[in-house]
Motif scaffolding. Structure first.
Motif, mmCIF file in Angstrom:
data_model
loop_
_atom_site.group_PDB
_atom_site.id
_atom_site.type_symbol
_atom_site.label_atom_id
_atom_site.label_comp_id
_atom_site.label_asym_id
_atom_site.label_seq_id
_atom_site.Cartn_x
_atom_site.Cartn_y
_atom_site.Cartn_z
ATOM 1 N N ARG A 177 44.423 -46.050 -10.819
ATOM 2 C CA ARG A 177 45.375 -45.224 -10.084
ATOM 3 C C ARG A 177 44.895 -43.780 -10.093
ATOM 4 O O ARG A 177 44.820 -43.150 -11.140
ATOM 5 C CB ARG A 177 46.774 -45.327 -10.707
ATOM 6 C CG ARG A 177 47.820 -44.543 -9.924
ATOM 7 C CD ARG A 177 49.205 -44.937 -10.335
ATOM 8 N NE ARG A 177 49.422 -46.365 -10.041
ATOM 9 C CZ ARG A 177 50.437 -47.062 -10.528
ATOM 10 N NH1 ARG A 177 51.330 -46.490 -11.313
ATOM 11 N NH2 ARG A 177 50.567 -48.330 -10.210
ATOM 12 N N VAL A 178 44.542 -43.294 -8.910
ATOM 13 C CA VAL A 178 44.078 -41.914 -8.794
ATOM 14 C C VAL A 178 45.164 -41.089 -8.100
ATOM 15 O O VAL A 178 46.216 -41.617 -7.721
ATOM 16 C CB VAL A 178 42.739 -41.837 -8.026
ATOM 17 C CG1 VAL A 178 41.616 -42.411 -8.867
ATOM 18 C CG2 VAL A 178 42.828 -42.532 -6.696
ATOM 19 N N LEU A 179 44.914 -39.804 -7.932
ATOM 20 C CA LEU A 179 45.954 -38.918 -7.401
ATOM 21 C C LEU A 179 46.491 -39.394 -6.054
ATOM 22 O O LEU A 179 47.705 -39.475 -5.858
ATOM 23 C CB LEU A 179 45.401 -37.492 -7.286
ATOM 24 C CG LEU A 179 45.391 -36.727 -8.614
ATOM 25 C CD1 LEU A 179 44.505 -35.496 -8.522
ATOM 26 C CD2 LEU A 179 46.812 -36.324 -9.011
ATOM 27 N N THR A 180 45.579 -39.725 -5.131
ATOM 28 C CA THR A 180 46.055 -40.074 -3.785
ATOM 29 C C THR A 180 46.869 -41.362 -3.789
ATOM 30 O O THR A 180 47.946 -41.433 -3.191
ATOM 31 C CB THR A 180 44.875 -40.233 -2.821
ATOM 32 O OG1 THR A 180 43.909 -41.086 -3.430
ATOM 33 C CG2 THR A 180 44.235 -38.902 -2.501
ATOM 34 N N THR A 181 46.379 -42.379 -4.500
ATOM 35 C CA THR A 181 47.116 -43.651 -4.484
ATOM 36 C C THR A 181 48.436 -43.508 -5.229
ATOM 37 O O THR A 181 49.427 -44.141 -4.879
ATOM 38 C CB THR A 181 46.282 -44.793 -5.100
ATOM 39 O OG1 THR A 181 45.948 -44.453 -6.446
ATOM 40 C CG2 THR A 181 45.026 -45.046 -4.317
ATOM 41 N N ALA A 182 48.451 -42.672 -6.263
ATOM 42 C CA ALA A 182 49.701 -42.438 -6.982
ATOM 43 C C ALA A 182 50.718 -41.749 -6.068
ATOM 44 O O ALA A 182 51.916 -42.058 -6.114
ATOM 45 C CB ALA A 182 49.442 -41.598 -8.226
ATOM 46 N N ILE A 183 50.238 -40.836 -5.229
ATOM 47 C CA ILE A 183 51.154 -40.165 -4.291
ATOM 48 C C ILE A 183 51.779 -41.185 -3.343
ATOM 49 O O ILE A 183 52.981 -41.182 -3.103
ATOM 50 C CB ILE A 183 50.398 -39.062 -3.501
ATOM 51 C CG1 ILE A 183 50.047 -37.901 -4.440
ATOM 52 C CG2 ILE A 183 51.254 -38.555 -2.333
ATOM 53 C CD1 ILE A 183 49.135 -36.870 -3.822
ATOM 54 N N ALA A 197 54.580 -33.290 -7.173
ATOM 55 C CA ALA A 197 53.844 -32.761 -8.317
ATOM 56 C C ALA A 197 52.388 -33.221 -8.270
ATOM 57 O O ALA A 197 51.462 -32.431 -8.514
ATOM 58 C CB ALA A 197 54.497 -33.233 -9.619
ATOM 59 N N LEU A 198 52.189 -34.493 -7.915
ATOM 60 C CA LEU A 198 50.828 -35.017 -7.811
ATOM 61 C C LEU A 198 50.083 -34.344 -6.671
ATOM 62 O O LEU A 198 48.898 -34.034 -6.782
ATOM 63 C CB LEU A 198 50.872 -36.535 -7.592
ATOM 64 C CG LEU A 198 51.304 -37.372 -8.788
ATOM 65 C CD1 LEU A 198 51.707 -38.765 -8.340
ATOM 66 C CD2 LEU A 198 50.179 -37.467 -9.809
ATOM 67 N N GLY A 199 50.795 -34.102 -5.574
ATOM 68 C CA GLY A 199 50.181 -33.440 -4.425
ATOM 69 C C GLY A 199 49.711 -32.034 -4.782
ATOM 70 O O GLY A 199 48.576 -31.635 -4.468
ATOM 71 N N VAL A 200 50.577 -31.299 -5.474
ATOM 72 C CA VAL A 200 50.222 -29.941 -5.895
ATOM 73 C C VAL A 200 49.017 -30.012 -6.832
ATOM 74 O O VAL A 200 48.074 -29.219 -6.719
ATOM 75 C CB VAL A 200 51.431 -29.271 -6.597
ATOM 76 C CG1 VAL A 200 51.011 -27.963 -7.239
ATOM 77 C CG2 VAL A 200 52.550 -29.037 -5.595
ATOM 78 N N THR A 201 49.041 -31.004 -7.750
ATOM 79 C CA THR A 201 47.921 -31.157 -8.677
ATOM 80 C C THR A 201 46.627 -31.427 -7.923
ATOM 81 O O THR A 201 45.581 -30.853 -8.232
ATOM 82 C CB THR A 201 48.196 -32.326 -9.647
ATOM 83 O OG1 THR A 201 49.488 -32.141 -10.209
ATOM 84 C CG2 THR A 201 47.167 -32.373 -10.750
ATOM 85 N N LEU A 202 46.718 -32.311 -6.917
ATOM 86 C CA LEU A 202 45.522 -32.648 -6.137
ATOM 87 C C LEU A 202 44.940 -31.396 -5.482
ATOM 88 O O LEU A 202 43.733 -31.147 -5.525
ATOM 89 C CB LEU A 202 45.871 -33.701 -5.077
ATOM 90 C CG LEU A 202 44.756 -34.119 -4.119
ATOM 91 C CD1 LEU A 202 43.549 -34.644 -4.880
ATOM 92 C CD2 LEU A 202 45.249 -35.182 -3.148
ATOM 93 N N ILE A 203 45.836 -30.599 -4.884
ATOM 94 C CA ILE A 203 45.366 -29.372 -4.229
ATOM 95 C C ILE A 203 44.747 -28.434 -5.256
ATOM 96 O O ILE A 203 43.676 -27.852 -5.039
ATOM 97 C CB ILE A 203 46.533 -28.689 -3.484
ATOM 98 C CG1 ILE A 203 46.971 -29.580 -2.307
ATOM 99 C CG2 ILE A 203 46.123 -27.319 -2.981
ATOM 100 C CD1 ILE A 203 48.281 -29.164 -1.672
ATOM 101 N N ALA A 204 45.396 -28.331 -6.423
ATOM 102 C CA ALA A 204 44.886 -27.444 -7.461
ATOM 103 C C ALA A 204 43.519 -27.910 -7.949
ATOM 104 O O ALA A 204 42.604 -27.098 -8.127
ATOM 105 C CB ALA A 204 45.877 -27.386 -8.621
ATOM 106 N N VAL A 205 43.374 -29.217 -8.150
ATOM 107 C CA VAL A 205 42.094 -29.757 -8.613
ATOM 108 C C VAL A 205 41.010 -29.491 -7.579
ATOM 109 O O VAL A 205 39.909 -29.037 -7.902
ATOM 110 C CB VAL A 205 42.219 -31.276 -8.896
ATOM 111 C CG1 VAL A 205 40.851 -31.914 -9.068
ATOM 112 C CG2 VAL A 205 43.061 -31.513 -10.135
#
Lengths: 223, 526
Positions: A177-183, A197-205
């Motif tokens: 499970r990675v950021l996109t699939t978790a979203i 929260a995951l979306g913001v994290t993805l953008i931050a990463v």
């Protein structure tokens, strides 16, 4: 807003980020190690059929990731030619798919960057008595801005990709499970705060990784 | 011309790649090792949180890891057909049966069920609220061209939806029918946004209800008990992928998983999940083992009665002390003290005439959920009938001469004369029977071991006046027959765990030794 903040404290978040970076990082390294030399070669040398290969690379740059995912799926499936490896629904399958998605981006953009290096530079290097390999290396160094841009583009393309990793990884909690699939999962469940929260994290990463790459690029340019 | 910094970066990149590639390989190796179960399942089991709640117990038990691939049932079955999963937990009954027919699995087991409900906008413009039949509701939706959000993804829910449309004789199409190709959550969210109707499993609905303010349940009621349409029943099945057709699968762990999820403890956990949060279970346990131990069905002829554990506990009970059935692994079942309801009591309550002599010669068959059967003779329980009558039936005279000696000509058998209310000479009858000649020519001879002279005398005197009234000589079942128990307590505590709540225990005498667990049905057969 406070709900959004509390979602960041979920323990699975860190694990998902770590896996995302591992998968995308490995795929990117594979794509870079194969894509940069091949791209450089295509940019430097002229040969028959080059146009066809160039065309294929450019097409590959626009290849729908989900189609790549489908092909990788069928290859790695137990019923497929690479079935005995048992890679389907593991991070290895995701790395393979993402590397295939990233490769044309790296190779294609490297090729453009190398081809764009002033001919005078190459001739100058030859004049100084450099071997073929030395001159190729020098041209690559000259094209470093473009090559870094290629890697940055490939990184952005793979870390934000969802269709292929969903298919070949299976979105297994704690495993694939990675950021996109978790979203996708949390949106499906209506847990929008966690998805956000995951979306913001993805953008931050993505932002952080790009800063790193660009700083490297900057350092190279300053020399 | 060398660029030391760049070279260093290059070397660094190379090292990192080798590390990453090694790690990826190691991971892939780990994934295909025997310690991993790949479970392809539907989104509802994962999204509802059920698997997260119950799987840790299995991972501990098998010392393995379960990789859950949560997709629609259609896709899960497709993954199984390619051998890319070891076990499947899905809800698409017909497709599951086909999966077994195609030899991708050897067996399908019921695991649990819940129900589907039809949800729709609060205002309910198509006026389906309160309907009890999904078919009628769908017909109204089609007639009103009310917006309907369909999963459209070949999932179990989508398959169920299509079956209801077919039953309503509607081929849904047009702008009002939106086929999404998405999961349950997305479909509900879209229905909520677009004020559309949708078919959903109750579990997903309950877990997402707070986020779906524009929707409410229109058909199906507030809980499974209020849902009166059997078409809305949602059955989940489990299958281990067949290693003969898919050699790569991890069959050992898959079989363990199937056994585990059907076991009582797991079934109980399934039934308890969500009760605290939603005030009702999201899934109802349904494995054979579970069903067998919640209730027992007793059949005598056309009469059938189902007794739940609570029913049994309310009946007069017997206790058999310090007893361990023979023929069973030492330590497994005894010696213990067993409490339960005498089998005779259950049969009497099902059919008060069960003790009548016309049933003599019958057998009482107990079937367990795992297919195991144990058999008792009717006479073992209902021996308190005229001795001659019992013998007449037990020894098989009734086969040709009729249960009451009235004489019959059953199809496929030769006509036999009536014997009732007639007087025979004992010596003549003995000769005919022992030798198998004259009227008994072609019939297996009855030796002294089969029928003693005293037994024969009893039968003949009973035949002179074939009634159930006991006049002195009664066939008395061996002592301790009241201790043929359907036990639900062992050593004063309810029987739990893998042994099942209901066990047949047959008391200590020459008929003892039969033992059965998970008793599901008790049936009087001829």
């Amino acid at each position: 807003m406070s709900q959004l903040l509390s979602e960041f404290r979920r323990p699975e978040l860190l694990q998902i980020v770590a896996l995302t970076l591992r998968v995308t990082g490995a795929a990117l390294l594979l794509a870079t190690l194969s894509g940069v030399p091949i791209g450089a070669l295509l940019g430097l040398v002229r040969f028959r059929g080059q146009r066809v290969i160039t065309l294929a690379l450019y097409t590959g740059m626009g290849l729908p990731p989900v189609v790549v995912g489908l092909f990788v799926y069928l290859f790695l499936s137990r019923g497929g030619p690479l079935g005995p490896l048992g890679w389907l629904f593991t991070p290895a399958a995701m790395i393979v798919a993402q590397a295939i998605i990233a490769f044309p981006l790296v190779a294609g953009l490297t090729m453009s960057a190398v081809a764009g290096v002033d001919h005078a530079v190459r001739e100058q290097v030859f004049a100084l008595g450099a071997s073929r390999w030395q001159s190729a290396w020098t041209v690559l160094i000259e094209a470093r801005v473009g090559v870094t841009a290629a890697i940055v583009a490939a990184f952005g393309g793979t870390i934000s990709e969802v269709g292929a990793v969903m298919l070949v990884g299976g979105n297994i909690e704690g495993q694939t499970r990675v950021l996109t699939t978790a979203i996708v999962l949390y949106t499906r469940q209506g847990e929008f705060a966690m998805a956000m929260a995951l979306g913001v994290t993805l953008i931050a990463v993505a932002f952080g990784a790009n800063v790193l790459l660009l700083r490297l690029q900057g350092r190279l340019r300053d020399r | 011309m060398r660029h030391p910094q760049v070279s260093r970066a290059f070397v660094l990149a190379l090292v990192l790649t080798i590390i990453a590639a090694t790690a990826a390989l190691a991971e892939a190796q780990a994934a295909s090792s025997p310690g991993v179960l790949r479970l392809a399942t539907t989104t509802s089991t994962a999204d509802s949180g059920l698997l997260q709640a119950i799987l840790p117990a299995f991972e501990k038990l098998c010392a393995c890891r379960v990789d859950v691939i949560a997709v629609g049932s259609g896709q899960a079955l497709a993954i199984g057909r390619r051998g890319d999963a070891d076990a499947l937990l899905v809800h698409s009954y017909k497709a599951e049966v086909q999966f077994v027919a195609d030899r991708h699995a050897t067996q399908r087991h019921d695991v649990m069920y819940n129900d589907f409900v039809i949800v729709g906008p609060q205002a309910d413009p198509a006026k389906i609220g309160g309907k009890t039949s999904a078919r009628d509701a769908f017909a109204s939706l089609a007639a009103a061209q009310a917006p309907f959000a369909s999963r459209g993804d070949k999932s179990g829910t989508h398959t169920a939806e299509l079956a209801i449309w077919a039953a309503a004789k509607v081929a849904p199409s047009g702008a009002w029918y939106r086929s999404l190709g998405q999961g349950m959550g997305e479909t509900l969210i879209l229905a909520n946004e677009q004020r559309a109707y949708a078919l959903t499993d109750r579990g997903t609905w309950l877990s997402m209800r707070e986020k779906l303010a524009n929707l409410r349940i229109l058909v199906g009621g507030g809980s499974l008990a209020e849902n009166h349409d059997s078409n809305l029943r949602n059955r989940y099945g489990v299958m281990a992928v067949n290693p003969e057709t898919h050699p790569g699968v991890n069959v050992g762990v898959a079989r363990k998983f199937v056994e585990w999820i059907l076991s009582l403890e797991t079934q109980r956990a399934v039934g308890e999940y969500g009760v605290k949060r939603f005030g009702q279970p999201l899934f109802y346990p349904d494995s054979d083992e579970w069903k067998a131990t919640r209730e027992v069905t007793v059949k005598v002829g056309a009469n059938a009665r189902t007794f739940t554990i609570a029913d049994l506990q309310a009946l007069p009970r017997e206790t058999l002390t310090n007893y361990g059935p023979v023929g069973v692994k030492v330590g497994l079942v005894g010696p213990h003290s067993w409490s339960g309801v005498p089998l005779e009591e259950l049969l009497q309550r099902t059919d008060p005439t069960v003790g009548e002599t016309r049933h003599a010669g019958s057998r009482i068959r107990l079937t367990s959920s795992d297919g195991w059967t144990a058999t008792l003779w009717w006479s073992e329980l209902f021996g308190r009938v005229p001795r001659g009558a019992a013998l007449y039936n037990v020894k098989g005279c009734n086969e040709c001469h009729g249960v009451d000696g009235e004489g019959t000509a059953p199809s496929g058998k030769r006509p036999a004369p009536a014997l009732a209310r007639r007087t025979f000479a004992l010596g003549r009858v003995t000769t005919i029977l022992r030798a198998g000649r004259d009227a008994h020519a072609g019939i297996n001879p009855y030796t002294e071991a089969h029928v003693s002279a005293a037994d024969l005398q009893s039968m003949l005197s009973w035949l002179q006046k074939p009634t159930l009234t006991i006049r002195g000589d009664a066939y008395q079942a061996p002592p301790g027959r009241q201790a043929v128990l359907l036990a639900f307590e062992r050593d004063g505590r309810p029987i739990t765990g893998r042994e099942g709540l209901l066990q047949l225990v047959v008391g200590p005498d020459e008929f003892a030794g039969r033992y059965s667990h998970w008793v599901k049905t008790v049936e009087l057969v001829r």
